[in-house]
Design a protein around this motif. Structure first.
Motif, PDB file in Angstrom:
ATOM      1  N   VAL A 146       0.843  -1.193   0.000  1.00 41.14           N
ATOM      2  CA  VAL A 146       0.000   0.000   0.000  1.00 41.14           C
ATOM      3  C   VAL A 146       0.882   1.248   0.000  1.00 41.14           C
ATOM      4  CG1 VAL A 146      -1.680   1.340   1.315  1.00 41.14           C
ATOM      5  CG2 VAL A 146      -1.984  -1.125   1.088  1.00 41.14           C
ATOM      6  N   LEU A 147       1.887   1.273   0.879  1.00 37.01           N
ATOM      7  CA  LEU A 147       2.788   2.424   0.921  1.00 37.01           C
ATOM      8  C   LEU A 147       3.591   2.550  -0.375  1.00 37.01           C
ATOM      9  CD1 LEU A 147       4.076   2.200   4.591  1.00 37.01           C
ATOM     10  CD2 LEU A 147       2.615   3.985   3.619  1.00 37.01           C
ATOM     11  N   ALA A 148       4.051   1.439  -0.919  1.00 30.87           N
ATOM     12  CA  ALA A 148       4.860   1.472  -2.143  1.00 30.87           C
ATOM     13  C   ALA A 148       4.055   2.023  -3.320  1.00 30.87           C
ATOM     14  CB  ALA A 148       5.394   0.078  -2.460  1.00 30.87           C
ATOM     15  N   PHE A 149       2.859   1.489  -3.551  1.00 29.06           N
ATOM     16  CA  PHE A 149       2.048   1.997  -4.652  1.00 29.06           C
ATOM     17  C   PHE A 149       1.598   3.421  -4.355  1.00 29.06           C
ATOM     18  CE2 PHE A 149       1.663  -2.564  -5.628  1.00 29.06           C
ATOM     19  CZ  PHE A 149       2.020  -2.519  -6.965  1.00 29.06           C
ATOM     20  N   SER A 203      -3.607  11.021 -13.199  1.00 27.83           N
ATOM     21  CA  SER A 203      -3.832   9.698 -12.614  1.00 27.83           C
ATOM     22  C   SER A 203      -2.749   8.728 -13.076  1.00 27.83           C
ATOM     23  CB  SER A 203      -5.222   9.172 -12.981  1.00 27.83           C
ATOM     24  OG  SER A 203      -5.370   9.067 -14.382  1.00 27.83           O
ATOM     25  N   VAL A 204      -2.663   7.609 -12.338  1.00 32.62           N
ATOM     26  CA  VAL A 204      -1.627   6.610 -12.599  1.00 32.62           C
ATOM     27  C   VAL A 204      -2.285   5.236 -12.692  1.00 32.62           C
ATOM     28  CG1 VAL A 204       0.500   5.536 -11.740  1.00 32.62           C
ATOM     29  CG2 VAL A 204       0.074   7.973 -11.321  1.00 32.62           C
ATOM     30  N   ALA A 205      -1.947   4.501 -13.744  1.00 36.97           N
ATOM     31  CA  ALA A 205      -2.413   3.123 -13.910  1.00 36.97           C
ATOM     32  C   ALA A 205      -1.196   2.207 -13.869  1.00 36.97           C
ATOM     33  CB  ALA A 205      -3.150   2.961 -15.236  1.00 36.97           C
ATOM     34  N   VAL A 240      -3.916  -3.035  -7.879  1.00 36.35           N
ATOM     35  CA  VAL A 240      -2.991  -2.627  -6.823  1.00 36.35           C
ATOM     36  C   VAL A 240      -3.813  -2.165  -5.617  1.00 36.35           C
ATOM     37  CG1 VAL A 240      -1.188  -2.006  -8.470  1.00 36.35           C
ATOM     38  CG2 VAL A 240      -2.749  -0.253  -7.643  1.00 36.35           C
ATOM     39  N   PRO A 241      -3.214  -2.266  -4.422  1.00 36.31           N
ATOM     40  CA  PRO A 241      -3.955  -1.857  -3.228  1.00 36.31           C
ATOM     41  C   PRO A 241      -4.031  -0.352  -3.070  1.00 36.31           C
ATOM     42  CG  PRO A 241      -1.768  -2.614  -2.627  1.00 36.31           C
ATOM     43  CD  PRO A 241      -1.917  -2.845  -4.099  1.00 36.31           C
ATOM     44  N   ARG A 242      -5.204   0.094  -2.629  1.00 34.35           N
ATOM     45  CA  ARG A 242      -5.414   1.500  -2.276  1.00 34.35           C
ATOM     46  C   ARG A 242      -5.271   1.621  -0.760  1.00 34.35           C
ATOM     47  NH1 ARG A 242     -10.657   3.650  -4.851  1.00 34.35           N
ATOM     48  NH2 ARG A 242     -11.397   2.760  -2.931  1.00 34.35           N
ATOM     49  N   ALA A 243      -5.320   2.822  -0.240  1.00 35.43           N
ATOM     50  CA  ALA A 243      -5.119   3.044   1.195  1.00 35.43           C
ATOM     51  C   ALA A 243      -6.141   2.307   2.044  1.00 35.43           C
ATOM     52  CB  ALA A 243      -5.161   4.530   1.516  1.00 35.43           C
ATOM     53  N   ASP A 244      -7.349   2.116   1.522  1.00 31.24           N
ATOM     54  CA  ASP A 244      -8.382   1.425   2.302  1.00 31.24           C
ATOM     55  C   ASP A 244      -8.267  -0.096   2.205  1.00 31.24           C
ATOM     56  OD1 ASP A 244      -9.336   0.817  -0.243  1.00 31.24           O
ATOM     57  OD2 ASP A 244     -11.204   1.942  -0.024  1.00 31.24           O
ATOM     58  N   SER A 291      -8.612  -1.937  -0.458  1.00 30.91           N
ATOM     59  CA  SER A 291      -9.271  -2.489  -1.634  1.00 30.91           C
ATOM     60  C   SER A 291      -8.307  -2.503  -2.809  1.00 30.91           C
ATOM     61  CB  SER A 291     -10.524  -1.675  -1.979  1.00 30.91           C
ATOM     62  OG  SER A 291     -10.164  -0.370  -2.387  1.00 30.91           O
ATOM     63  N   LEU A 292      -8.567  -3.392  -3.769  1.00 26.62           N
ATOM     64  CA  LEU A 292      -7.741  -3.485  -4.972  1.00 26.62           C
ATOM     65  C   LEU A 292      -8.433  -2.778  -6.119  1.00 26.62           C
ATOM     66  CD1 LEU A 292      -6.654  -7.236  -4.815  1.00 26.62           C
ATOM     67  CD2 LEU A 292      -5.313  -5.226  -4.176  1.00 26.62           C
ATOM     68  N   SER A 293      -7.638  -2.126  -6.965  1.00 22.97           N
ATOM     69  CA  SER A 293      -8.201  -1.450  -8.124  1.00 22.97           C
ATOM     70  C   SER A 293      -7.267  -1.605  -9.315  1.00 22.97           C
ATOM     71  CB  SER A 293      -8.410   0.038  -7.836  1.00 22.97           C
ATOM     72  OG  SER A 293      -8.895   0.694  -8.999  1.00 22.97           O
ATOM     73  N   ALA A 294      -7.851  -1.897 -10.473  1.00 19.09           N
ATOM     74  CA  ALA A 294      -7.094  -1.932 -11.729  1.00 19.09           C
ATOM     75  C   ALA A 294      -7.327  -0.642 -12.512  1.00 19.09           C
ATOM     76  CB  ALA A 294      -7.511  -3.137 -12.566  1.00 19.09           C
ATOM     77  N   LEU A 295      -8.161   0.251 -11.973  1.00 16.88           N
ATOM     78  CA  LEU A 295      -8.449   1.521 -12.633  1.00 16.88           C
ATOM     79  C   LEU A 295      -7.354   2.540 -12.313  1.00 16.88           C
ATOM     80  CD1 LEU A 295     -12.272   1.736 -11.868  1.00 16.88           C
ATOM     81  CD2 LEU A 295     -11.168   1.016 -13.995  1.00 16.88           C
ATOM     82  N   PRO A 296      -7.246   3.599 -13.114  1.00 11.86           N
ATOM     83  CA  PRO A 296      -6.273   4.644 -12.797  1.00 11.86           C
ATOM     84  C   PRO A 296      -6.547   5.236 -11.415  1.00 11.86           C
ATOM     85  CG  PRO A 296      -7.046   4.889 -15.045  1.00 11.86           C
ATOM     86  CD  PRO A 296      -7.917   3.838 -14.395  1.00 11.86           C
ATOM     87  N   LEU A 297      -5.467   5.521 -10.691  1.00  9.42           N
ATOM     88  CA  LEU A 297      -5.562   6.024  -9.327  1.00  9.42           C
ATOM     89  C   LEU A 297      -5.052   7.453  -9.239  1.00  9.42           C
ATOM     90  CD1 LEU A 297      -4.105   2.818  -7.657  1.00  9.42           C
ATOM     91  CD2 LEU A 297      -6.505   3.485  -7.757  1.00  9.42           C
ATOM     92  N   THR A 298      -5.518   8.174  -8.213  1.00 15.22           N
ATOM     93  CA  THR A 298      -5.053   9.529  -7.945  1.00 15.22           C
ATOM     94  C   THR A 298      -4.580   9.600  -6.493  1.00 15.22           C
ATOM     95  OG1 THR A 298      -7.178  10.385  -7.159  1.00 15.22           O
ATOM     96  CG2 THR A 298      -6.789  10.449  -9.551  1.00 15.22           C
ATOM     97  N   ALA A 299      -4.033  10.731  -6.116  1.00 16.99           N
ATOM     98  CA  ALA A 299      -3.591  10.916  -4.732  1.00 16.99           C
ATOM     99  C   ALA A 299      -4.749  10.754  -3.766  1.00 16.99           C
ATOM    100  CB  ALA A 299      -2.935  12.285  -4.566  1.00 16.99           C
ATOM    101  N   ALA A 300      -5.980  11.016  -4.205  1.00 20.02           N
ATOM    102  CA  ALA A 300      -7.149  10.863  -3.337  1.00 20.02           C
ATOM    103  C   ALA A 300      -7.295   9.417  -2.857  1.00 20.02           C
ATOM    104  CB  ALA A 300      -8.412  11.314  -4.070  1.00 20.02           C
TER     105      ALA A 300
END
Length: 187
Positions: free
Chosen positions: A134-137, A152-154, A164-168, A170-179
């Protein structure tokens, strides 16, 4: 009721029924429009000395800390990612900053398409000894989305979207943001 009164009402119902959102046969990826969820960004404009800030997110305790290094010009996303992978410098380490990246995420490179940065990840070896995914991603997403040209980052592995894991958690294959990693950032 007379048919004359009923006909306009039925006509209105039929017309309104056709004004819905079309249904797709299968899910499709929808890009979030820039600005819908503001993420912190760093200005890429140079000050009087012609230098700019290169933003990084490093680890302190169980969270992420944003730091900036003054550079002559903001590098491309792949070079920026390589600088992140090198970890904190001596001064940053003396302030208690670390990285969760070595041994956790094996990065092969990054590209930029519009405002989407795509990071290619290789399978990490079994000898990693770390479980800070989580911290690495979060470090990667938060560092790259601090740039003015990345929204955003995919992630992908072998050309396929990677969950990849989000802070909560959960896993997501969608583009991620700092949020997606806001709970790890200082308030």
């Amino acid at each position: 009721m007379s048919r004359r009164r009923l006909l306009p009402g039925l006509l209105a119902v039929v017309l309104l029924a056709g004004c819905g959102v079309p249904v797709d046969e299968e899910p499709r990826l929808v890009q979030t429009p820039p600005g819908a969820f503001p993420t912190p960004t760093v200005s890429s404009t140079a000050d009087g000395d012609g230098r700019v800030d290169e933003p990084f997110c490093f680890v302190r305790d169980d969270g992420l800390v944003v730091v900036e290094r003054r550079v002559n010009g903001l590098p491309g996303v792949d070079a920026h990612l390589q600088h992140l992978l090198a970890g904190p410098d001596g001064g940053e380490r003396s302030r208690g900053l670390a990285t969760a990246l070595p041994g956790t995420v094996a990065v092969a490179g990054a590209t930029l398409d519009g405002t989407l940065a795509t990071v290619d990840v290789r399978q990490a070896g079994e000898e990693t000894g770390r479980n800070d995914e989580v911290l690495a991603f979060g470090q990667i997403v938060c560092s790259l989305t601090q740039r003015p040209d990345v929204y955003s980052v995919a992630f992908r592995r072998d050309g396929q979207p990677l969950e990849v894991p989000r802070a909560d958690g959960s896993l997501s294959a969608l583009p991620l943001t700092a949020a997606d990693y806001r709970p790890l950032l200082p308030r």
